[in-house]
Motif scaffolding. Structure first.
Motif, short mmCIF file in Angstrom:
data_model
loop_
_atom_site.label_atom_id
_atom_site.label_comp_id
_atom_site.label_asym_id
_atom_site.label_seq_id
_atom_site.Cartn_x
_atom_site.Cartn_y
_atom_site.Cartn_z
N LYS A 56 0.83 -1.20 0.00
CA LYS A 56 0.00 0.00 0.00
C LYS A 56 0.87 1.26 0.00
O LYS A 56 0.52 2.27 -0.59
N VAL A 57 2.02 1.18 0.70
CA VAL A 57 2.86 2.34 0.93
C VAL A 57 4.11 2.36 0.06
O VAL A 57 4.51 3.40 -0.44
N GLY A 58 4.73 1.21 -0.10
CA GLY A 58 6.02 1.15 -0.79
C GLY A 58 7.18 1.15 0.17
O GLY A 58 8.34 1.22 -0.24
N SER A 59 6.88 1.08 1.46
CA SER A 59 7.90 0.96 2.49
C SER A 59 7.29 0.22 3.68
O SER A 59 6.08 0.08 3.78
N LYS A 60 8.15 -0.21 4.57
CA LYS A 60 7.72 -1.02 5.71
C LYS A 60 6.88 -0.22 6.71
O LYS A 60 5.98 -0.76 7.34
N TRP A 61 7.17 1.07 6.84
CA TRP A 61 6.41 1.94 7.72
C TRP A 61 6.52 3.38 7.19
O TRP A 61 7.36 3.68 6.36
N ILE A 62 5.64 4.24 7.70
CA ILE A 62 5.63 5.64 7.29
C ILE A 62 5.09 6.50 8.42
O ILE A 62 4.23 6.07 9.20
N SER A 63 5.61 7.72 8.52
CA SER A 63 5.03 8.72 9.42
C SER A 63 5.15 10.09 8.76
O SER A 63 6.00 10.30 7.91
N ILE A 64 4.25 10.97 9.15
CA ILE A 64 4.29 12.34 8.66
C ILE A 64 5.24 13.12 9.56
O ILE A 64 5.02 13.20 10.77
N PHE A 65 6.29 13.67 8.98
CA PHE A 65 7.22 14.49 9.74
C PHE A 65 6.66 15.90 9.92
O PHE A 65 6.70 16.47 10.99
N ASP A 66 6.11 16.43 8.81
CA ASP A 66 5.58 17.80 8.82
C ASP A 66 4.81 18.02 7.52
O ASP A 66 5.05 17.33 6.54
N TYR A 67 3.91 18.98 7.52
CA TYR A 67 3.27 19.41 6.28
C TYR A 67 2.85 20.87 6.44
O TYR A 67 2.59 21.34 7.54
N TYR A 68 2.84 21.57 5.32
CA TYR A 68 2.49 22.99 5.34
C TYR A 68 2.21 23.46 3.91
O TYR A 68 2.64 22.83 2.94
N ALA A 69 1.47 24.53 3.81
CA ALA A 69 1.19 25.16 2.51
C ALA A 69 1.97 26.45 2.44
O ALA A 69 1.88 27.29 3.34
N ASN A 70 2.77 26.61 1.40
CA ASN A 70 3.51 27.86 1.21
C ASN A 70 2.63 28.95 0.61
O ASN A 70 2.91 30.12 0.77
N SER A 71 1.60 28.51 -0.11
CA SER A 71 0.68 29.45 -0.75
C SER A 71 -0.59 28.68 -1.09
O SER A 71 -0.71 27.50 -0.77
N ASP A 72 -1.51 29.33 -1.77
CA ASP A 72 -2.74 28.67 -2.20
C ASP A 72 -2.48 27.59 -3.24
O ASP A 72 -3.34 26.76 -3.50
N THR A 73 -1.28 27.62 -3.84
CA THR A 73 -0.99 26.68 -4.93
C THR A 73 0.27 25.84 -4.69
O THR A 73 0.76 25.21 -5.62
N GLU A 74 0.78 25.82 -3.47
CA GLU A 74 1.95 24.98 -3.17
C GLU A 74 1.80 24.33 -1.80
O GLU A 74 1.53 24.99 -0.80
N PHE A 75 1.98 23.02 -1.78
CA PHE A 75 1.85 22.22 -0.57
C PHE A 75 3.11 21.38 -0.40
O PHE A 75 3.63 20.83 -1.37
N ASN A 76 3.61 21.32 0.83
CA ASN A 76 4.78 20.51 1.14
C ASN A 76 4.42 19.52 2.23
O ASN A 76 3.78 19.89 3.22
#
Length: 166
Positions: A56-76
């Motif tokens: 499902k993931v492509g790796s053994k485990w996953i976690s979200i380190f961080d997320y944020y939107a720089n603008s209305d049209t960019e997401f990290n």
């Protein structure tokens, strides 16, 4: 190779697509799987259609380190996962985004905790998952400067991004 891989994803898309991502990330969790929380698990939202977690993931485990939107049209979004980027999850995230905005630009940088490998990836509008990676010529412990990431790793990213046309 060390176990922890960091993947920093950068998505450029319409406001509608970025709002979709923001809502999904605000209302999901990345804890134990199967889900034990009140909100949907990240893998239930963006995981590939597969039976096993690793598929499902492509790796053994996953976690979200961080997320944020720089603008209305960019997401990290920055993930930590086992060994390599969570390729299957990234492909599914991209698939969902291009349904909203076919012009979505999806790129990432990744590295493991020992900087072996260091790589970049992009997912094309046709869904092709492309990567380039290498290893630094010098180990961090042998580096004599103050800023290993800035002086050694960042130029590698820039060179790989240029080769991959990012």
């Amino acid at each position: 190779m060390a176990n922890v891989n960091r993947t920093d994803v950068r998505i450029e898309a319409s406001k509608e697509a970025i709002d979709f991502l923001w809502e999904k990330f605000e209302n999901c969790n990345d804890g134990r799987y199967p889900n034990e929380g009140d909100t949907p698990h990240l893998v239930d939202i963006f995981g590939a259609d597969a039976e096993l977690f690793i598929d499902k993931v492509g790796s053994k485990w996953i976690s979200i380190f961080d997320y944020y939107a720089n603008s209305d049209t960019e997401f990290n979004v920055n993930f930590e996962s086992a060994w390599y980027p969570p390729s299957d999850l990234l492909k599914e995230m991209h698939r969902q985004l291009i349904e909203i905005d076919p012009d979505t630009i999806f790129t990432a940088r990744y590295w493991d905790e020992g900087y072996r490998p260091v790589g970049v990836l992009k997912i094309t509008d046709a869904g092709q998952y492309l990567t380039l990676e290498t290893e630094p010529d010098i180990f961090e412990d042998d580096f004599e400067g103050d800023y290993y990431f800035d002086d050694v790793i960042e130029p590698i990213f820039e060179r790989l991004e240029k080769k991959l046309n990012i």
